[in-house]
Design a protein around this motif. Structure first.
Motif, PDB file in Angstrom:
ATOM      1  N   PRO A 155      54.730  94.506  52.908  1.00 52.69           N
ATOM      2  CA  PRO A 155      54.800  95.561  53.924  1.00 52.69           C
ATOM      3  C   PRO A 155      53.494  95.694  54.701  1.00 52.69           C
ATOM      4  N   ALA A 156      53.629  95.973  55.992  1.00 53.01           N
ATOM      5  CA  ALA A 156      52.470  96.142  56.858  1.00 53.01           C
ATOM      6  C   ALA A 156      52.027  97.603  56.929  1.00 53.01           C
ATOM      7  N   LEU A 157      52.941  98.515  56.647  1.00 49.02           N
ATOM      8  CA  LEU A 157      52.665  99.953  56.714  1.00 49.02           C
ATOM      9  C   LEU A 157      53.168 100.631  55.447  1.00 49.02           C
ATOM     10  N   THR A 158      52.780 101.858  55.243  1.00 48.85           N
ATOM     11  CA  THR A 158      53.180 102.597  54.046  1.00 48.85           C
ATOM     12  C   THR A 158      54.692 102.709  53.907  1.00 48.85           C
ATOM     13  N   ALA A 184      59.170  93.710  69.032  1.00 48.18           N
ATOM     14  CA  ALA A 184      60.049  94.038  67.915  1.00 48.18           C
ATOM     15  C   ALA A 184      59.858  95.518  67.618  1.00 48.18           C
ATOM     16  N   LYS A 185      60.837  96.094  66.933  1.00 50.91           N
ATOM     17  CA  LYS A 185      60.787  97.526  66.640  1.00 50.91           C
ATOM     18  C   LYS A 185      60.878  97.758  65.142  1.00 50.91           C
ATOM     19  N   LEU A 186      60.158  98.780  64.682  1.00 49.29           N
ATOM     20  CA  LEU A 186      60.341  99.246  63.313  1.00 49.29           C
ATOM     21  C   LEU A 186      61.449 100.284  63.361  1.00 49.29           C
ATOM     22  N   VAL A 187      62.517 100.018  62.635  1.00 50.11           N
ATOM     23  CA  VAL A 187      63.661 100.925  62.652  1.00 50.11           C
ATOM     24  C   VAL A 187      64.052 101.304  61.228  1.00 50.11           C
TER      25      VAL A 187
END
Length: 140
Positions: free
Chosen positions: A32-35, A57-60
Motif C-alpha cells: 500500500p502507498a497510503l494508510t 488513475a483514481k483511488l476509489v
C-alpha cells in the motif's frame, strides 16, 4: 499479519476502467502507498504504458470497485504479490494468474484460503508458510 489482508478500502483504478470506457484486464496487489490503501491496482483492456502516463488513475472505495466489476470480491483477499488478468474468453469470466494463465480460485472469506492448492502454494509460498504457522487462524 496485517500485510496479508487489505485493511484499507481504497484501490487504484485506471480512468478507462473507472469511466467504463474499457473492461477490466489487469489486477495486482502491491504494498500500500497510503494508510487506507489496500494495495490493489486495476487496469482496463485499453490501458498501455503510454496511456497511463497521460491519464490519471483514481483511488476509489472497495464498493466503487465492486460496482465496476463484481468478480473482484473473490480476489480481494489475495495476498501481496497477486498478479492476475480478468479473462472474459470463457463463461463465466474469471481471473487467471498473469504468469501461467492458471485459473485463480475465489476466496469469498478469510477462512477459505486455498492453502492446499498447488497453484496457490507456488504463487504465495511465504503466505502459505505463515498461515500454516498460525494454527488458530485467528490473525487472518
Amino acid at each position: 499479519m496485517n500485510e496479508w489482508l487489505p485493511e484499507g478500502k481504497l484501490s487504484l483504478v485506471s480512468t478507462n476502467f473507472f469511466q467504463r470506457k474499457a473492461p477490466l484486464l489487469w489486477a495486482w496487489r502491491e504494498a500500500p502507498a497510503l494508510t487506507n490503501d489496500s494495495g490493489w491496482r486495476f487496469l482496463s483492456q485499453a490501458d498501455t504504458t503510454t496511456s497511463l502516463k497521460h491519464s490519471q488513475a483514481k483511488l476509489v472505495s472497495y464498493e466503487q470497485v465492486l460496482a465496476l466489476e463484481p468478480a473482484i470480491a473473490f480476489i480481494y483477499r489475495y495476498p501481496l504479490g497477486a498478479d492476475m488478468q480478468f479473462s472474459t474468453k470463457t463463461t463465466p469470466p474469471h481471473f487467471v494468474y498473469n504468469d501461467s494463465y492458471e485459473r485463480v480460485r475465489p476466496i469469498p472469506a478469510n477462512a477459505d484460503y486455498p492453502i492446499e492448492d498447488p497453484v496457490f502454494k507456488r504463487h504465495f509460498p511465504s503466505f502459505v508458510q505463515s498461515y500454516q504457522g498460525d494454527k488458530t487462524g485467528l490473525s487472518w
